[in-house]
Design an enzyme around this catalytic site. Structure first.
Site, PDB file in Angstrom:
ATOM      1  N   GLU A  76      16.665  10.160   1.744  1.00 20.34           N
ATOM      2  CA  GLU A  76      16.344  10.307   3.039  1.00 20.34           C
ATOM      3  C   GLU A  76      15.184   8.924   3.281  1.00 20.34           C
ATOM      4  O   GLU A  76      14.918   8.572   4.343  1.00 20.34           O
ATOM      5  CB  GLU A  76      16.029  11.347   4.257  1.00 20.34           C
ATOM      6  CG  GLU A  76      15.275  11.842   2.993  1.00 20.34           C
ATOM      7  CD  GLU A  76      14.389  12.873   3.350  1.00 20.34           C
ATOM      8  OE1 GLU A  76      14.702  13.473   5.060  1.00 20.34           O
ATOM      9  OE2 GLU A  76      14.083  13.536   2.919  1.00 20.34           O
TER      10      GLU A  76
ATOM     11  N   HIS B 134      12.355  17.564  15.721  1.00 21.80           N
ATOM     12  CA  HIS B 134      13.193  18.641  15.055  1.00 21.80           C
ATOM     13  C   HIS B 134      13.685  20.171  16.069  1.00 21.80           C
ATOM     14  O   HIS B 134      14.372  20.235  15.842  1.00 21.80           O
ATOM     15  CB  HIS B 134      12.145  18.839  13.813  1.00 21.80           C
ATOM     16  CG  HIS B 134      12.026  18.147  12.512  1.00 21.80           C
ATOM     17  ND1 HIS B 134      10.957  17.138  12.304  1.00 21.80           N
ATOM     18  CD2 HIS B 134      13.483  18.437  11.405  1.00 21.80           C
ATOM     19  CE1 HIS B 134      11.990  16.707  10.873  1.00 21.80           C
ATOM     20  NE2 HIS B 134      12.682  17.739  10.410  1.00 21.80           N
TER      21      HIS B 134
ATOM     22  N   CYS C  60      23.734  15.720   5.903  1.00 26.17           N
ATOM     23  CA  CYS C  60      23.526  16.867   6.515  1.00 26.17           C
ATOM     24  C   CYS C  60      22.392  16.183   7.484  1.00 26.17           C
ATOM     25  O   CYS C  60      21.804  17.029   8.362  1.00 26.17           O
ATOM     26  CB  CYS C  60      22.149  17.236   5.373  1.00 26.17           C
ATOM     27  SG  CYS C  60      20.741  17.049   5.070  1.00 26.17           S
TER      28      CYS C  60
ATOM     29  N   ASP D 106      16.172  10.951   8.785  1.00 26.86           N
ATOM     30  CA  ASP D 106      15.471  10.225   8.100  1.00 26.86           C
ATOM     31  C   ASP D 106      15.023   8.854   7.587  1.00 26.86           C
ATOM     32  O   ASP D 106      14.603   7.709   7.968  1.00 26.86           O
ATOM     33  CB  ASP D 106      14.332  11.123   7.197  1.00 26.86           C
ATOM     34  CG  ASP D 106      13.548  12.287   7.547  1.00 26.86           C
ATOM     35  OD1 ASP D 106      12.931  11.683   8.883  1.00 26.86           O
ATOM     36  OD2 ASP D 106      13.431  13.488   7.930  1.00 26.86           O
TER      37      ASP D 106
HETATM   38  C1  PEP Z   1      16.908  14.347   7.963  1.00 28.62           C
HETATM   39  O1  PEP Z   1      15.936  13.796   7.835  1.00 28.62           O
HETATM   40  O2  PEP Z   1      18.798  13.943   7.870  1.00 28.62           O
HETATM   41  C2  PEP Z   1      17.644  15.822   7.334  1.00 28.62           C
HETATM   42  C3  PEP Z   1      18.532  16.266   7.873  1.00 28.62           C
HETATM   43  O3  PEP Z   1      16.154  16.514   7.166  1.00 28.62           O
HETATM   44  P1  PEP Z   1      15.285  16.078   8.783  1.00 28.62           P
HETATM   45  O4  PEP Z   1      16.025  16.599   9.782  1.00 28.62           O
HETATM   46  O5  PEP Z   1      14.836  18.121   8.692  1.00 28.62           O
HETATM   47  O6  PEP Z   1      14.233  15.558   8.111  1.00 28.62           O
HETATM   48 MG    MG Z   2      14.696  14.597   6.614  1.00 30.44          MG
END
Ligand code: PEP
Ligand code: MG
Length: 537
Positions: A427, A185, A498, A451
């Site tokens: 995810e 992240h 996303c 994820d």
């Molecule tokens: C993902 O898991 O692709 C996502 C968009 O959420 P995060 O990266 O915040 O886990």
């Molecule tokens: Mg995620």
């Protein structure tokens, strides 16, 4: 000039002074090393530096008592048993020096704290203190925060998302870290900021470099310490080139994202804090496809109450001026923690109490957030998205919690929108495989590829040692995306992407062929993606 190579995470170039980030508390992510001998050498080097520091402090201490304490700490560092405990751990467990220091420190602290003699009991604080000094030397930390009034290149051993989100963004030219994963992240946050970032530069990125001039090439993953004139000129040229490319992209800001054959794709923004909104709007986002709301819980060191949250969501909705804004409910847990949450230790946090699971165990958190979201809902076009779903039962339970909140607000005569769509993040492989059933419970899907890749390929996105298994183009990942898109099409609901893959131009046509017409990416990626979509047949 010294040249270090790492793993490029975010492109771009920067020149400026290096400033080591000072971790607020002494901590270190668990890291395994391949060469225990070399790690023991690193520990010994840190021990000599700590001894030197303590000697200097003892010499300069005005008071006899302070000098004695420094001397005592020096003796502790020289203690054979303490050294053996640290080195033994590196040798036997193959862990990094800072992890070994913390473990040995915990053992010795416990030992002292149970002694009968009061004087000896008090020594446990000294063990903690002296260990903290060692860990800071090993990780380059000093004492909390980013100590600078001018923009700098932020250096660190590694950065937790909670630390990154708390930094003053206007003071960050680039991120460079010794360790860390490109899928973490923290890496995603640097992408949102649009600053160059390099991870895995290794322990040659010495804390002694603090204050030195440096140049970052975020395309090749190269860090130059004390760059010569030629290198500075080369980096400046790169900065000018990217500036020119940005200007060329400017014409796409107000253009529709449409392929040559007339297929429209909504290009939306992923944001982590309301401050990212400006970049989203400036880059022509057609909506917010993912607001990672958990960062609101991590940035201030305390839980944001319902009123504050409602105010923030209202502001975001108003600024988006009627464009769809998808707020993901808190995805805390795993790597995203906050001190005040007091999350219990978990052996495998990514497979643990994360996202909606944490909300089920602490329902007051989600209840409060849902109230704030519904209260803000009349201000714009809000949608709510739930993370880490693995079953239909969970979605039913979440919908029920949302229904109860609406009921409460109705009773309290607080205005809200009844029709806020409730979506599910796809995810986990489980969610993708049952997407047909989930499509009956959800108003829309958003595919979180970060994820989805991690869980499908059993490759921890935080762990650089399994990076080669984290394959975004793996056929299993594609198949799960295909299944999800088909389920959404058949049920007549929308499916967006996303995760970071949404910005990958190699996959745009594939997504479109599946009927995916919304891609949500970091703000700096919006215009390049839109230009790419417009160039497609
Ligand atoms: C993902 O898991 O692709 C996502 C968009 O959420 P995060 O990266 O915040 O886990
Ligand atoms: Mg995620």
């Amino acid at each position: 000039m010294l040249i270090l190579h790492g793993h490029a995470v975010c492109s771009g170039a920067a020149v400026g002074r290096l400033r080591f980030y000072r971790h607020g508390r002494v901590s270190a992510q668990l890291r395994h090393v391949e060469d225990a001998g070399q790690e023991i050498e690193r520990l010994r080097h840190a021990l000599s530096r700590a001894e030197q520091e303590l000697e200097d402090l003892a010499e300069n201490a005005g008071e006899q008592e302070a000098a004695e304490i420094m001397e005592l700490h020096r003796m502790m560092l020289a203690d054979k048993d303490f050294r053996a405990a640290m080195e033994g751990r590196i040798r036997e467990k193959g862990i990094a020096a800072e992890n070994a220091v913390l473990e040995a420190s915990a053992e010795f602290e416990a030992l002292f704290s149970t002694m009968d003699d009061e004087y000896m009991r008090a020594r446990s604080a000294d063990v903690r203190d002296v260990s903290a000094r060692l860990v800071r030397i090993l990780t380059g930390a000093v004492a909390g925060g980013l100590d600078t009034s001018v923009p700098v290149i932020v250096a660190a051993d590694d950065l937790a998302p909670s630390e990154t989100v708390q930094m003053d963004k206007s003071r960050i030219l680039a991120f460079v870290t010794m360790f860390g994963s490109p899928n973490s992240h923290t890496a995603i946050l640097s992408g949102i900021l649009g600053v160059p970032a390099i991870v895995q530069l290794g322990t040659d990125l010495l804390p002694e470099f603090d204050g030195k001039l440096a140049a970052v090439d975020g395309d090749s993953g190269t860090l130059y310490i004390d760059p010569d004139e030629e290198t500075v000129a080369m980096i400046r040229q790169k900065q000018e080139d990217s500036q020119r490319i940005r200007q060329e992209l400017e014409s796409f800001r107000t253009k529709e994202s449409r392929t040559g054959s007339g297929i429209s794709v909504r290009v939306c923004a992923n944001i982590s804090t309301p401050e990212d909104l400006r970049a989203a709007v400036e880059n022509g986002a057609e909506g917010i496809g993912l607001f990672r709301s958990e960062f609101l819980y991590m940035e201030s060191g305390q839980r944001p109450d319902e009123d504050r949250q409602a105010m923030i969501y209202r502001r975001v909705l108003k600024e988006m001026g009627g464009r769809r804004t998808v707020v993901r409910t808190i995805d805390l847990g795993a790597d995203k923690g906050a001190e005040w949450l007091k999350l219990p230790h978990e052996e495998n946090p990514a497979l643990g109490c994360r996202g909606i699971r944490l909300c089920f165990s602490r329902p007051e958190l989600l209840h409060e957030q849902l109230r704030a979201l519904y209260r803000a809902s009349p201000s714009g076009d809000l949608a709510i998205l739930f993370p880490m779903v693995t079953s239909c039962g969970e979605v039913k339970r979440l919908r029920e919690m949302a229904r109860q909140v609406r009921e409460e607000l109705r009773m309290e005569e607080i205005p809200f929108r009844e029709d806020v769509p409730l979506g599910v993040m796809i995810e986990t492989p489980a969610a993708a495989l049952i997407s047909r059933d989930l499509a009956r419970e959800a108003d829309f899907f958003s595919i979180g590829t970060n994820d989805l890749i991690q869980y499908t390929l059993a490759a921890d996105r935080q762990n650089p040692h399994v990076e080669q298994y984290w394959d975004p183009y793996h056929p299993a990942v594609r198949e799960l995306i295909r299944i999800t898109a088909q389920a959404a099409r058949e049920a007549g609901i929308s499916a967006a992407v996303c995760g970071e893959l949404a910005a990958d131009p190699k996959l745009t046509e594939y997504f479109i062929s599946l009927g995916i017409h919304e891609l949500s990416v970091s703000p700096p990626q919006i215009l390049p993606l839109r230009r790419h979509i417009c160039s497609l047949p």
